[in-house]
Design an enzyme around this catalytic site. Structure first.
Site: not given
Length: 252
Positions: A90, A150, A160, A154, A117-118
């Protein structure tokens, strides 16, 4: 939240031995969910334990989950291939080399899954974004721009996830040919405004604006749990497979 409602009837009772490559906040969130589901973390790799990336250690794992840094991700994934270990990644900010990694994976008959992104919710949001972009392709009166928020730690901007969303928009709204990380009013560019505010885990907003009305879709994460849970689901899914995958194969 039920993390078990995934297609293919994944056998969640099957215990896996997991190598965690990257043991920051995300790695620890993944560990908590994996252990709660009965899996075993046998390797935890951070800046002080790089020696655990040697083949003799990695090959004891059933799967590796890689959330490291843009500078180390490429080498980390190759080391997993060397150890014949499926790898879930990721990490963002290194994707100029992603096509090369995919090619190596296929040549060596390994297993690799990467996504920006999971989160299961975000992956549903990707599908919504693509469909809206398809509908807006023939509506030139609407301008489109994006915003992502964010936490201040980050490292990459745009995120992403934002880049994935932007690529989906541009694939359909062909009047947008490139993205820019500012408030540009250039007609062919897709502006992505990046904000870094603590403690925001992540918000992504796509805006279509016209003189008559606005259409906005957004996704807001409340914690890292959704990202971590998705990574564990992907790790459960990929075991025993070979090839290059995304979360779309896992979820839909």
């Amino acid at each position: 939240m039920n993390h078990l409602s995934i297609k293919h009837n994944i056998q969640l009772t099957r215990v896996m031995k997991i190598a965690l490559i990257g043991y920051g906040k995300m790695g620890k969130a993944i560990e908590a969910i994996a252990v709660a589901k009965g899996h075993e973390i046998i390797i935890r790799v951070d800046v002080n334990s790089q020696h655990l990336l040697e083949k003799e250690h990695l090959e004891k794992a059933d799967v590796a989950i890689e959330f490291s840094t843009p500078e180390t991700a490429y080498d980390n994934i190759l080391k997993c291939f060397d150890a014949n270990v499926p790898v879930i990644s990721g990490t963002t900010g290194w994707l100029d080399k992603l096509s090369e990694i995919k090619s190596i994976c296929e040549q060596r008959k390994q297993a690799f899954l990467h996504t920006t992104n999971f989160s299961i919710g975000v992956n549903i949001f990707f599908e919504v974004n693509k469909r809206l972009a398809e509908l807006m392709a023939s509506q030139p009166q609407y301008n489109v721009w994006m915003e992502e928020i964010h936490h201040t730690q980050k490292k990459d901007a745009p995120s992403g996830t934002a880049l994935t969303l932007a690529e989906q928009v541009m694939a359909n709204v062909t009047r947008k040919t490139s993205w820019t990380n500012d408030y540009s009013n250039e007609p062919g560019t897709l502006p992505i405004i990046s904000k870094r505010i603590d403690p925001a885990p992540g918000t992504h907003i796509i805006n279509y604006t016209s003189d008559i009305d606005d259409i906005t879709i957004s996704h807001t994460a409340h914690s890292r749990e959704g990202f971590a849970a998705g990574a564990v689901v992907a790790a459960e899914w990929i075991k025993g497979k070979t090839g290059v995958f995304t979360m779309r194969e896992v979820l839909f």
